[in-house]
Design a protein around this motif. Sequence first.
Motif: not given
Length: 231
Positions: A70-71, A148-149, A222-226
């Motif tokens: 998915v991500i 996470l990983f 996942a929304n922590r783009r940087e």
Amino acid sequence: MIRPDFYLLRLVLVMMAGRRYWLLPLLPLAWLVFLQLELFSFFNVSPEAVQGLVLGVPMSLLGIFLGIRVIAGEIDDRSLELAYTVPGGSERLWRIKLIAAVTMLLVMEATLALVTVTLITGFPLGALYGAFQAACFYLVLSLSLATLFRSQIGGGVFTVILLGINGALTGFGNVQLRGSPFFNPYVIVGADSTDLLAWTVQNRIGMLLLMAGILSLAFMRANRRERMLSS
């Protein structure tokens, strides 16, 4: 009236599992063949055990595969940066992928259930939800750990290890722990019906809340783009 966009659903499934995605629900049929072979006749599958052994195990493995795609799949495919530019936000794309994954799990469950009833044994209808709950839990867990990983392999391997530990402790639902996604009320013998109903409701609601929490944390990560795009 909102109509499902089957074309978009197909595109998402191709993105997650390749052009032969439609084969995925058929692969676990090999597990049923394994259970049914005379060589392995010590697998005496009772109707009560169908939820975990026959349905839950292969569905959970598929859930893990789809979850890591998915991500984290976009990280490995180097398309994550494009996901952040999707109209409506990246979460919209990930939710569509989740819907596609859940749809695939439902198709697999229908196939497995039909073959099980035909070739192995009948089973309680409630076992369908129990197996679906376990598969969705590992779908969400693998999605979260892979995010996470930032790795499909890392998230997938760790989730499979947790699945194995759970299976060793609970026999995939034959030994009951109310906090397990494989909780199977049909194998509990001698319990008061009121207590059994209460335990089942606690497990089902608790698992839904736990999955919602894990999914929220995964999307926050996942929304922590940087951080997600950093090498």
